[in-house]
Design a protein around this motif. Structure first.
Motif, PDB file in Angstrom:
ATOM      1  N   PHE A 158       0.816  -1.209   0.000  1.00 21.46           N
ATOM      2  CA  PHE A 158       0.000   0.000   0.000  1.00 21.46           C
ATOM      3  C   PHE A 158       0.854   1.266   0.000  1.00 21.46           C
ATOM      4  N   ALA A 159       2.108   1.150   0.440  1.00 22.92           N
ATOM      5  CA  ALA A 159       2.981   2.318   0.541  1.00 22.92           C
ATOM      6  C   ALA A 159       3.680   2.669  -0.771  1.00 22.92           C
ATOM      7  N   VAL A 160       3.534   1.838  -1.805  1.00 21.04           N
ATOM      8  CA  VAL A 160       4.173   2.120  -3.086  1.00 21.04           C
ATOM      9  C   VAL A 160       3.605   3.410  -3.685  1.00 21.04           C
ATOM     10  N   GLU A 161       4.491   4.298  -4.107  1.00 23.62           N
ATOM     11  CA  GLU A 161       4.099   5.524  -4.810  1.00 23.62           C
ATOM     12  C   GLU A 161       4.111   5.232  -6.307  1.00 23.62           C
ATOM     13  N   TRP A 162       2.938   5.029  -6.878  1.00 26.94           N
ATOM     14  CA  TRP A 162       2.866   4.667  -8.292  1.00 26.94           C
ATOM     15  C   TRP A 162       3.064   5.884  -9.182  1.00 26.94           C
ATOM     16  N   LEU A 163       4.025   5.787 -10.102  1.00 25.83           N
ATOM     17  CA  LEU A 163       4.144   6.791 -11.142  1.00 25.83           C
ATOM     18  C   LEU A 163       3.207   6.453 -12.293  1.00 25.83           C
ATOM     19  N   TRP A 164       3.166   5.161 -12.638  1.00 25.67           N
ATOM     20  CA  TRP A 164       2.215   4.657 -13.627  1.00 25.67           C
ATOM     21  C   TRP A 164       1.726   3.305 -13.151  1.00 25.67           C
ATOM     22  N   HIS A 165       0.430   3.101 -13.215  1.00 29.58           N
ATOM     23  CA  HIS A 165      -0.129   1.823 -12.788  1.00 29.58           C
ATOM     24  C   HIS A 165      -1.006   1.274 -13.903  1.00 29.58           C
ATOM     25  N   GLU A 166      -0.662   0.075 -14.382  1.00 27.51           N
ATOM     26  CA  GLU A 166      -1.361  -0.555 -15.498  1.00 27.51           C
ATOM     27  C   GLU A 166      -1.460   0.415 -16.664  1.00 27.51           C
ATOM     28  N   HIS A 167      -0.303   0.987 -16.983  1.00 26.12           N
ATOM     29  CA  HIS A 167      -0.182   1.997 -18.026  1.00 26.12           C
ATOM     30  C   HIS A 167       0.110   1.311 -19.364  1.00 26.12           C
TER      31      HIS A 167
END
Length: 307
Positions: A158-167
């Motif tokens: 949950f702590a991951v900072e997503w730059l792109w998710h399922e992009h």
């Protein structure tokens, strides 16, 4: 879907700086998508093996994927090497971690308290995810393997900072077509014949240059496509034209996806009464299944618009 509360935690100026630098280098995620696509294609080695799926790889090749991705990213973005990590980005130590399954990244002891760049992807779905996390003690699972590596626990994921998710990333058309269709494409015959079958089956859809190499089992994709003995000349009597980035304007006028310098697209055309793409002195539109086959027009010299 993205975690609703992803990135929760204490302020981390170093993480923010690294995130900003990655975004600066690649605002839309296109370069990262190309890196992941290129890594899949390197591991498949389709021009020699004809492989195009993850389940066709040997276990050692799957294990090697993360290392190849790390190297390809360093070459693309020219990241400095870290002291104890893979990269130094915006002056901060960053370790690169790949997993075919989201959340399954294996973290060695030397990454403890460092930033990790975590990457995952789905080739069949043609998307990738890339995020950053500070690897804290309470983010790591209790279990470790014999190399003392551990994965992220639920709080860590949950702590991951997503730059792109399922992009979106460039797709492999061989994973988008029906399995029976792909089987027919790979039926015995010369490489040129397989490429012709590919362009028939993928009409109106982007075909990556590496897919052509995979189907032909040869490196020279341009030779397989060009007019002189390639798919353009073979499929012309059936009404197909094959467009590259030089003919982006024709793709737009025909209403099909526009190819870039890594893609081709085949289009079956038929004469148009009025509006349409001007090719070889007359107007053409994309054919429907009900339109009879006709001889396709000759494409103009690369990049030339007809007036």
């Amino acid at each position: 879907m993205p975690y609703l509360f992803q990135g929760l935690g204490d302020p981390d100026p170093a993480l923010d700086a690294v995130k900003a630098e990655i975004r600066r280098l690649d605002p839309e995620g296109k370069r990262w998508g190309d890196v992941v696509r290129h890594t899949y294609d390197m591991i498949y080695n389709g021009s020699e093996t004809g492989r195009y799926r993850w389940d066709q790889l040997m276990k050692t090749e799957k294990t090697h994927f993360g290392t190849v991705l790390e190297i390809n990213a360093q070459r693309e973005f020219e990241f400095d090497g870290g002291d104890t990590t893979d990269y130094r980005i915006a002056g901060h130590q960053v370790d690169a971690k790949w997993s075919q399954s989201e959340g399954k990244w294996m973290l060695p002891p030397e990454v403890f308290d460092e930033l990790a760049l975590v990457v995952t992807a789905s080739d069949p779905k043609a998307h990738f995810s890339l995020g950053l996390i500070r690897v804290k003690a309470d983010y790591r699972s209790e279990g470790t393997n014999r190399d003392k590596k551990s994965s992220l626990n639920v709080r860590g994921r949950f702590a991951v900072e997503w730059l792109w998710h399922e992009h979106p990333m460039p797709a492999s058309i061989l994973l988008q077509l029906k399995e029976t269709t792909v089987t027919s494409i790979f039926e015995p015959g010369a490489g040129t014949q397989r490429v012709n079958r590919l362009f028939r089956a993928a009409e109106g859809r982007l075909v990556h240059r590496n897919t052509i190499r995979t189907v032909a089992k040869q490196l020279d994709d341009q030779k397989r496509v060009r007019t002189n003995g390639g798919a353009r000349s073979a499929l012309k009597p059936e009404g197909y034209i094959i467009l590259s980035s030089y003919y982006a304007h024709l793709a737009e006028e025909l209403g099909v996806p526009v190819p870039d310098d890594k893609h081709y697209i085949s289009v079956r055309v038929t004469p148009a009464a009025e509006s349409g793409a001007l090719i070889d002195g007359r107007r053409w539109r994309r054919a429907t299944p009900d339109d009879p086959a006709c001889h396709a027009p000759t494409l103009p010299p690369r990049g030339i618009r007809e007036a």
